[in-house]
Design an enzyme around this catalytic site. Structure first.
Site, short mmCIF file in Angstrom:
data_model
loop_
_atom_site.label_atom_id
_atom_site.label_comp_id
_atom_site.label_asym_id
_atom_site.label_seq_id
_atom_site.Cartn_x
_atom_site.Cartn_y
_atom_site.Cartn_z
N GLU A 1 0.81 -1.22 0.00
CA GLU A 1 0.00 0.00 0.00
C GLU A 1 0.85 1.27 0.00
OE1 GLU A 1 -2.84 0.39 3.22
OE2 GLU A 1 -3.52 2.32 2.52
N LYS B 1 -2.52 -2.06 -3.13
CA LYS B 1 -3.57 -1.18 -2.58
C LYS B 1 -3.16 0.27 -2.80
CE LYS B 1 -6.06 -0.12 1.69
NZ LYS B 1 -6.73 -0.71 2.85
P1 13P Z 1 -9.44 4.20 4.10
O1 13P Z 1 -10.30 3.46 3.11
O2 13P Z 1 -10.23 4.83 5.22
O3 13P Z 1 -8.48 5.13 3.44
O4 13P Z 1 -8.59 3.11 4.86
C1 13P Z 1 -8.01 2.10 4.14
C2 13P Z 1 -6.73 1.75 4.75
O5 13P Z 1 -6.52 0.63 5.13
C3 13P Z 1 -5.70 2.79 4.80
O6 13P Z 1 -4.49 2.21 5.17
#
Ligand code: 13P
Length: 339
Positions: free
Chosen positions: A177, A219
């Site tokens: 991510e 992600k």
């Molecule tokens: P949000 O969808 O609230 O951005 O959170 C997702 C997430 O896991 C951020 O690390």
């Protein structure tokens, strides 16, 4: 390392019509969410909240996996059943956030590095034993004057790649991510440029650390205007630009893309995902891994009261179903009104 097994988990995480619930708020973040609905953030309240989410029908039908926080993965439901068992029995996969947050990066004012690599191998082994089959590590990239810098992006991409390799060694699929934040007044072009730069850096580091891409889930953020930007982009523009940026930077060996919501409203996050899946023409599954965009409505409906639990579960099921339709490119505004 069994790549076929990792790939099978990754494919299940992004199965058509399903997506991931990010319920991995740290103690500080969940306190903020609970403060907003007037609920005290005790260990029991955090457990009760997550328990009713994991017991809801949405889990079976729409949620392929749940990202947990360290406290939650070790918690049991009120009747003594481990919360991970509730997730497994709904046919969903338990996952775990393993980064330990961000710290200032020395010599890079205004930029951070995500930490938590030390002792990660040992922690992953314990999480695997408890039932986790995927993990999450979030790198945070801010956009501001002169930021991000190439040095800070590279440091964060390197940490993501080291984390991904350690996960795969432990039989755990890494959610990679790199989040380009929506904070600030930048326009969509700037987000587009930074997102491409960051994804290029991440895949270069994954390559250098020999991480097979068939065993990860990406992600990313969507390509979107900063929150303070006066020129709003249409749903169509966000979808077209996001697909183009990913096509230019993400190899097709990656099984799936599971977006974060990043501060978009519930319906915006759904509409953008739906628009991308309607356009199609990309090699990956595209789904959601939303935190706020899935939980804002149930949190509000619950407000910490036992008598509100079924209304809160209904609110969660509704949001999960809307996003499930968006994964298939079948969501319409009318579905929201019908509910
Ligand atoms: P949000 O969808 O609230 O951005 O959170 C997702 C997430 O896991 C951020 O690390």
């Amino acid at each position: 390392m069994d790549l076929a097994a990792l790939n099978a988990i990754a494919e299940k995480m992004v199965a058509p019509g399903k997506g991931i619930l990010a319920a991995d708020e740290s103690s500080g973040t969940i306190k903020k969410r609970f403060d907003a609905i007037g609920v005290e953030s005790t260990e029991e309240n955090r457990r009760d909240y997550r328990e009713f989410m994991f017991r809801s029908d949405a889990m079976k039908n729409h949620i392929s996996g749940v990202i947990l926080y360290d406290e939650t993965i070790w918690q049991d439901a009120a009747d003594g059943t481990p919360l991970v068992e509730l997730i497994n029995s709904a046919g969903s996969i338990p996952g775990i956030k393993v980064d330990e947050g961000v710290q200032p990066l020395p010599y890079f004012p205004g930029e951070t590095i995500t930490v938590g690599l030390d002792k990660l191998a040992a922690r992953l082994a314990k999480y695997y034993e408890r039932g986790a089959r995927f993990a999450k590590w979030r790198a945070v990239i801010d956009i501001a004057e002169g930021v991000p810098t190439a040095g800070a992006v590279k440091a964060n991409a390197h940490a993501l790649a080291r984390y991904a390799a350690l996960c795969q060694q432990a039989g755990i699929v890494p959610i990679v991510e790199p989040e380009v934040l929506m904070d600030g007044a930048h326009d969509i072009e700037r987000c587009d440029e930074v997102t491409r730069f960051v994804l290029n850096a991440v895949f270069q580091e994954l390559f250098e650390q020999r991480v097979p891409l068939e065993g990860i889930v990406l992600k990313p953020n969507m390509v979107i205007c900063g929150k303070g930007c006066s020129k709003r982009a249409s749903v169509e523009e966000v979808a077209v630009r996001t697909i183009a940026a990913l096509k230019a930077t993400v190899p097709s060996a990656v099984p799936g893309i599971a977006y974060l919501s990043g501060g978009q409203s519930d319906q915006e996050a759904t509409a953008h995902l739906d628009a991308m899946n309607r356009i199609g023409g990309f090699p990956w599954k595209m789904t959601f891994s939303y935190g706020r965009a899935l939980q804002a409505a149930p949190q509000k409906a619950w407000a910490g009261k036992t008598e509100n639990v079924s209304a809160a579960q209904r609110a969660f099921c509704h949001r999960a179903r809307m996003n499930s339709l968006a994964c298939l490119g079948q969501w319409e505004g009318a579905h929201e009104k019908a509910a």
